[in-house]
Design a protein around this motif. Structure first.
Motif, PDB file in Angstrom:
ATOM      1  N   ILE A 118       0.841  -5.830   7.178  1.00 49.25           N
ATOM      2  CA  ILE A 118       0.279  -4.856   6.241  1.00 49.25           C
ATOM      3  C   ILE A 118       1.347  -4.089   5.462  1.00 49.25           C
ATOM      4  CG2 ILE A 118      -1.843  -4.562   7.555  1.00 49.25           C
ATOM      5  CD1 ILE A 118      -0.741  -1.881   8.542  1.00 49.25           C
ATOM      6  N   TYR A 121       1.213  -4.337   1.614  1.00 43.60           N
ATOM      7  CA  TYR A 121       0.078  -3.611   1.048  1.00 43.60           C
ATOM      8  C   TYR A 121       0.349  -2.108   1.017  1.00 43.60           C
ATOM      9  CZ  TYR A 121      -2.222  -8.066   1.731  1.00 43.60           C
ATOM     10  OH  TYR A 121      -2.547  -9.388   1.689  1.00 43.60           O
ATOM     11  N   ILE A 122       0.968  -1.618   2.058  1.00 47.67           N
ATOM     12  CA  ILE A 122       1.312  -0.194   2.087  1.00 47.67           C
ATOM     13  C   ILE A 122       2.355   0.108   1.027  1.00 47.67           C
ATOM     14  CG2 ILE A 122       2.437   1.582   3.486  1.00 47.67           C
ATOM     15  CD1 ILE A 122       0.888   0.505   5.865  1.00 47.67           C
ATOM     16  N   ILE A 124       2.777  -1.463  -1.841  1.00 44.82           N
ATOM     17  CA  ILE A 124       2.069  -1.470  -3.133  1.00 44.82           C
ATOM     18  C   ILE A 124       1.284  -0.177  -3.303  1.00 44.82           C
ATOM     19  CG2 ILE A 124       0.185  -2.580  -4.409  1.00 44.82           C
ATOM     20  CD1 ILE A 124       1.241  -5.264  -3.249  1.00 44.82           C
ATOM     21  N   PHE A 125       0.612   0.265  -2.255  1.00 45.12           N
ATOM     22  CA  PHE A 125      -0.156   1.509  -2.309  1.00 45.12           C
ATOM     23  C   PHE A 125       0.762   2.691  -2.626  1.00 45.12           C
ATOM     24  CE2 PHE A 125      -1.889   5.234  -0.061  1.00 45.12           C
ATOM     25  CZ  PHE A 125      -3.083   5.382  -0.752  1.00 45.12           C
ATOM     26  N   VAL A 126       1.920   2.750  -1.988  1.00 47.87           N
ATOM     27  CA  VAL A 126       2.865   3.848  -2.215  1.00 47.87           C
ATOM     28  C   VAL A 126       3.375   3.816  -3.652  1.00 47.87           C
ATOM     29  CG1 VAL A 126       5.178   4.673  -1.594  1.00 47.87           C
ATOM     30  CG2 VAL A 126       3.531   4.146   0.188  1.00 47.87           C
ATOM     31  N   ILE A 128       1.808   2.598  -6.303  1.00 47.61           N
ATOM     32  CA  ILE A 128       0.703   3.023  -7.181  1.00 47.61           C
ATOM     33  C   ILE A 128       0.513   4.537  -7.122  1.00 47.61           C
ATOM     34  CG2 ILE A 128      -1.815   2.919  -7.469  1.00 47.61           C
ATOM     35  CD1 ILE A 128      -1.619  -0.072  -6.709  1.00 47.61           C
ATOM     36  N   ILE A 129       0.520   5.099  -5.925  1.00 50.15           N
ATOM     37  CA  ILE A 129       0.370   6.553  -5.783  1.00 50.15           C
ATOM     38  C   ILE A 129       1.544   7.274  -6.453  1.00 50.15           C
ATOM     39  CG2 ILE A 129       0.346   8.451  -4.106  1.00 50.15           C
ATOM     40  CD1 ILE A 129      -2.308   6.966  -4.329  1.00 50.15           C
ATOM     41  N   SER A 130       2.749   6.736  -6.300  1.00 45.89           N
ATOM     42  CA  SER A 130       3.923   7.355  -6.931  1.00 45.89           C
ATOM     43  C   SER A 130       3.801   7.325  -8.445  1.00 45.89           C
ATOM     44  CB  SER A 130       5.201   6.632  -6.501  1.00 45.89           C
ATOM     45  OG  SER A 130       5.382   6.732  -5.128  1.00 45.89           O
TER      46      SER A 130
END
Length: 185
Positions: A118, A121-122, A124-126, A128-130
Motif C-alpha cells: 500500500i 498508494y499512500i 500518491i495520496f500524500v 495529491i493532498i500536498s
C-alpha cells in the motif's frame, strides 16, 4: 510518510508482542483444561487450540517423549516463530507433562508485505493532498500578499490612483486597509 514509516516499523513488533501475549494466555487456558481431563480425551483440545492460534502444539511426558502432536501452522520455518512451554499436571497418575507450542511469524511477514503493497498508494495520496494544500495556500495567502506587494511598488512611485480590493479581517486585510488609507490621504 514519516508516520507511515514509523507505523510500518513499530506495528509488526507491537502486533507480534500482542500475539505472543495472547498465545501465552491461551496456552495457560489449555493447560488448565488438559489438567482436568483424561489423557485419552486431549486430542480435540489440542486441535482446537492449534486451529484457533495457527500453531503447532505437542505434549511430552516427563522423559520428553512426545505423546501427541498437532500442527496447523501455515509456515514450515520453525526458526521464525516464537515459542512457549509450560508444565502441566494431568489427572492421569499425577504425572507432569509439557505442552510445547510454536507460533509462526507468518502473519507478521504478511503485515509487512501489506505495508509495502500500500506504500505507493499512500505516496500518491500524500502528493495529491500536498498539491491541494499548496493550491489553497496560494489562493488564501500568496495571492493577496503579491497584490499588496504590487500596490506598495506603485505607492513607492507616488502613484496614488489605485485601490487595494482585499476584503479580509486578518493581518493581510489590515495591511490592505492601511494602504488604502495612505492612498486616500
Amino acid at each position: 510518510l514519516l508516520v507511515f514509516g514509523l507505523v510500518q516499523l513499530l506495528m509488526p513488533k507491537t502486533f507480534q508482542a500482542n500475539q505472543i501475549d495472547q498465545l501465552t494466555s491461551n496456552l495457560y487456558q489449555l493447560a488448565d483444561d488438559l489438567a482436568n481431563i483424561p489423557m485419552d480425551n486431549m486430542e480435540p483440545y489440542l486441535v482446537k487450540f492449534a486451529n484457533a492460534n495457527q500453531t503447532s502444539v505437542s505434549i511430552a511426558d516427563s522423559t520428553n517423549k512426545e505423546i501427541a502432536t498437532v500442527d496447523l501452522s501455515n509456515n514450515t520455518d520453525q526458526d521464525s516463530g516464537a515459542s512457549s512451554s509450560l508444565s502441566v499436571s494431568f489427572n492421569n497418575n499425577g504425572e507432569t507433562y509439557t505442552i510445547n507450542c510454536v507460533m509462526q511469524s507468518n502473519s507478521i511477514n504478511q503485515l509487512n508485505g501489506i505495508f509495502q503493497m500500500i506504500f505507493p498508494y499512500i505516496l500518491i495520496f500524500v502528493v495529491i493532498i500536498s498539491a491541494l494544500v499548496a493550491f489553497l495556500y496560494s489562493k488564501i495567502f500568496a495571492r493577496p500578499v503579491v497584490e499588496i506587494s504590487n500596490i506598495s511598488q506603485k505607492l513607492s512611485k507616488l502613484n496614488m490612483t489605485w485601490q487595494c480590493k482585499i476584503n479580509r479581517t486578518d493581518e493581510i486585510g489590515i495591511l490592505a486597509n492601511n494602504l488604502n488609507e495612505m492612498a486616500a490621504n
